[in-house]
Write a protein that holds these residues in place. Structure first.
Motif, mmCIF file in Angstrom:
data_model
loop_
_atom_site.group_PDB
_atom_site.id
_atom_site.type_symbol
_atom_site.label_atom_id
_atom_site.label_comp_id
_atom_site.label_asym_id
_atom_site.label_seq_id
_atom_site.Cartn_x
_atom_site.Cartn_y
_atom_site.Cartn_z
ATOM 1 N N ASN A 106 21.055 -9.082 -3.792
ATOM 2 C CA ASN A 106 21.231 -7.476 -3.451
ATOM 3 C C ASN A 106 20.049 -6.912 -2.688
ATOM 4 N N PRO A 107 19.972 -7.325 -1.220
ATOM 5 C CA PRO A 107 18.925 -6.880 -0.430
ATOM 6 C C PRO A 107 18.625 -5.643 -0.601
ATOM 7 N N ILE A 108 19.139 -4.582 -1.077
ATOM 8 C CA ILE A 108 18.471 -3.166 -1.119
ATOM 9 C C ILE A 108 18.257 -2.698 -2.640
ATOM 10 N N TYR A 109 17.757 -3.931 -3.393
ATOM 11 C CA TYR A 109 17.369 -3.670 -4.902
ATOM 12 C C TYR A 109 15.883 -3.243 -5.022
ATOM 13 N N ASP A 110 15.444 -2.030 -4.715
ATOM 14 C CA ASP A 110 14.137 -1.568 -4.511
ATOM 15 C C ASP A 110 13.311 -1.788 -5.754
ATOM 16 N N ARG A 111 13.800 -1.668 -7.005
ATOM 17 C CA ARG A 111 13.004 -2.039 -8.155
ATOM 18 C C ARG A 111 12.563 -3.365 -8.291
ATOM 19 N N ALA A 112 13.360 -4.349 -7.952
ATOM 20 C CA ALA A 112 13.151 -5.748 -7.764
ATOM 21 C C ALA A 112 12.006 -5.903 -6.755
ATOM 22 N N TYR A 113 12.000 -5.253 -5.584
ATOM 23 C CA TYR A 113 10.929 -5.430 -4.727
ATOM 24 C C TYR A 113 9.640 -4.808 -5.277
ATOM 25 N N PHE A 114 9.567 -3.596 -5.916
ATOM 26 C CA PHE A 114 8.585 -3.339 -6.452
ATOM 27 C C PHE A 114 7.921 -4.098 -7.670
ATOM 28 N N PHE A 115 8.686 -4.765 -8.459
ATOM 29 C CA PHE A 115 7.993 -5.603 -9.427
ATOM 30 C C PHE A 115 7.677 -6.981 -8.693
ATOM 31 N N LEU A 116 8.313 -7.191 -7.775
ATOM 32 C CA LEU A 116 7.969 -8.333 -7.109
ATOM 33 C C LEU A 116 6.476 -8.120 -6.401
ATOM 34 N N ALA A 117 6.307 -6.980 -5.655
ATOM 35 C CA ALA A 117 4.897 -6.715 -5.208
ATOM 36 C C ALA A 117 3.888 -6.610 -6.281
ATOM 37 N N GLU A 121 0.746 -9.184 -6.439
ATOM 38 C CA GLU A 121 -0.725 -8.622 -6.748
ATOM 39 C C GLU A 121 -1.367 -9.286 -7.796
ATOM 40 N N LYS A 122 -0.690 -9.341 -8.887
ATOM 41 C CA LYS A 122 -1.384 -10.048 -9.931
ATOM 42 C C LYS A 122 -1.984 -11.367 -9.563
ATOM 43 N N ILE A 123 -1.235 -12.059 -8.784
ATOM 44 C CA ILE A 123 -1.530 -13.556 -8.477
ATOM 45 C C ILE A 123 -2.462 -13.723 -7.202
ATOM 46 N N ASN A 124 -2.806 -12.372 -6.696
ATOM 47 C CA ASN A 124 -3.684 -12.330 -5.636
ATOM 48 C C ASN A 124 -3.223 -12.339 -4.281
ATOM 49 N N GLU A 125 -1.983 -12.331 -4.142
ATOM 50 C CA GLU A 125 -1.191 -12.876 -3.059
ATOM 51 C C GLU A 125 -1.024 -11.259 -2.538
ATOM 52 N N ARG A 126 -2.159 -10.726 -1.968
ATOM 53 C CA ARG A 126 -2.165 -9.532 -1.434
ATOM 54 C C ARG A 126 -1.093 -8.929 -0.289
ATOM 55 N N ASN A 127 -1.348 -9.917 0.725
ATOM 56 C CA ASN A 127 -0.239 -9.537 1.726
ATOM 57 C C ASN A 127 1.339 -9.352 1.513
ATOM 58 N N LYS A 128 1.667 -10.442 0.599
ATOM 59 C CA LYS A 128 2.943 -10.435 0.244
ATOM 60 C C LYS A 128 3.147 -9.284 -0.677
ATOM 61 N N ALA A 129 2.172 -8.652 -1.719
ATOM 62 C CA ALA A 129 2.545 -7.791 -2.434
ATOM 63 C C ALA A 129 2.331 -6.391 -1.397
ATOM 64 N N LYS A 130 1.790 -6.273 -0.507
ATOM 65 C CA LYS A 130 1.996 -4.986 0.268
ATOM 66 C C LYS A 130 3.117 -5.155 1.249
ATOM 67 N N GLU A 131 3.631 -6.242 1.542
ATOM 68 C CA GLU A 131 5.096 -6.215 2.178
ATOM 69 C C GLU A 131 5.791 -5.813 1.255
ATOM 70 N N SER A 132 6.167 -6.378 0.129
ATOM 71 C CA SER A 132 7.121 -6.260 -0.722
ATOM 72 C C SER A 132 7.076 -4.556 -1.255
ATOM 73 N N TYR A 133 5.696 -3.844 -1.399
ATOM 74 C CA TYR A 133 5.913 -2.531 -1.571
ATOM 75 C C TYR A 133 6.472 -1.729 -0.413
ATOM 76 N N LYS A 134 6.124 -2.405 0.938
ATOM 77 C CA LYS A 134 6.766 -1.665 2.075
ATOM 78 C C LYS A 134 8.138 -1.754 1.924
ATOM 79 N N LYS A 135 8.596 -2.705 1.598
ATOM 80 C CA LYS A 135 10.218 -2.872 1.549
ATOM 81 C C LYS A 135 10.657 -1.954 0.606
ATOM 82 N N ALA A 136 10.173 -1.927 -0.637
ATOM 83 C CA ALA A 136 10.768 -1.125 -1.646
ATOM 84 C C ALA A 136 10.556 0.315 -1.205
ATOM 85 N N ILE A 137 9.465 0.846 -0.169
ATOM 86 C CA ILE A 137 9.321 2.251 0.148
ATOM 87 C C ILE A 137 10.563 2.391 1.326
ATOM 88 N N GLU A 138 10.723 1.474 2.220
ATOM 89 C CA GLU A 138 11.815 1.265 3.279
ATOM 90 C C GLU A 138 13.209 1.579 2.746
#
Length: 305
Positions: A106-117, A121-138
């Motif tokens: 489900n490519p528009i699963y915003d909650r999945a993107y949020f918790f993925l971000a 963030e918790k494993i310090n993959e900061r760029n991937k976290a930012k991109e996932s938050y951006k996708k949730a916002i998109e």
């Protein structure tokens, strides 16, 4: 007739859940589950998994999510649910795997993107976290927490204009949320907009008098301006509402030292240590506290073996 019984029990369970009677809800879900054909009812299994999860019975919740996938291996909600369980268990890499599977389905699963971000963030993959938050916002531009968390990440990385944009957007969505107000104070201070930062910290404190760091950050602004009277007034308010927060006493001790109120400083620094004994090594190294280190009471507490 059998399907009717399953639906009847499900409807009763959902009614009790809406009313907040979770035990009764679970009882009727379990009655539904005992009916012939119930183990192929994906909606029933998902409802049960969520209900078990709310009771913090992660083992049963996980079991039901796997039952869902045995019926329909492409049910994105089950992968998402498993991700949330592994996330809470701090198995972040495993959680990421399941969030990504939910998104794949489900490519528009915003909650999945949020918790993925959040997991990134918790494993310090900061760029991937930012991109996932951006996708949730998109997907959902009114997602308060995605804007707030992304803004905080930008602030931590000193990308303060980006931080300001997202925190401003968060406050357009929920204008009086204490955490966004506090974060905006942090960002504005870093941007050199001190009076605005003070205003946002005050607003944050008004919204949540028990959030200690609002008082701390505001008092430090006054300290940096050598306005020790206001610094002490603010942090004392913080102590009134948060009497068990060691860092407030520690900083008030430093403020007192700057106006030569050494007895009060000593009392506060001892209180901070009693609340949080791990502060001892910082206290012993802190040169700002030197004026009180010759006091007998200080030596008895901090220099004894």
């Amino acid at each position: 007739m059998k399907k009717y019984m399953i639906d009847n029990y499900k409807n009763l369970a959902r009614k009790f859940k809406i009313e907040g009677q979770l035990i009764k809800a679970l009882r009727f879900y379990e009655k539904a589950y005992k009916q012939p054909g119930a183990k192929d009812d994906v909606e029933l299994l998902l409802d049960m998994a969520i209900n078990y999860d709310e009771f913090e019975n992660e083992a049963m919740a996980e079991e039901k999510y796997w039952e869902v996938l045995a019926v329909d291996k492409e049910e994105c909600r089950a992968y998402y649910g498993l991700g949330t369980i592994y996330d809470r268990q701090e198995e972040y890499y495993k959680a990421i795997e399941y969030y990504k599977k939910a998104i794949e389905l489900n490519p528009i699963y915003d909650r999945a993107y949020f918790f993925l971000a959040d997991s990134y963030e918790k494993i310090n993959e900061r760029n991937k976290a930012k991109e996932s938050y951006k996708k949730a916002i998109e997907i959902n531009n009114k997602d308060f927490w995605s804007h707030t968390n992304l803004g905080s990440m930008y602030e931590e990385d000193n990308e303060n204009e980006q931080a300001y944009y997202h925190m401003k957007r968060a406050l357009e969505i929920i204008p009086n949320h204490y955490m966004a107000l506090f974060n905006m104070g942090v960002i504005l201070k870093k941007l050199g907009r001190i009076n605005e930062a003070i205003d946002y910290y005050e607003k944050s404190i008004m919204e949540n008098e028990e959030y200690a760091y609002g008082y701390l950050n505001l008092s430090i602004i006054y300290k940096e301006n050598r306005d020790y009277k206001n610094a002490i007034e603010v942090i004392s308010r913080g102590i009134e509402y948060n009497p068990h927060v060691a860092v407030l006493y520690y900083n008030r001790a430093c403020f007192y030292i700057n106006i030569n109120l050494y007895d009060r400083a000593l009392k506060d620094i001892i209180t901070s240590y009693k609340i949080e004994p791990r502060l001892k090594r910082y206290i012993k190294k802190d040169e700002e506290l030197n004026p009180i280190k010759a006091f007998k009471a200080y030596k008895l507490v901090f220099e004894k073996e």
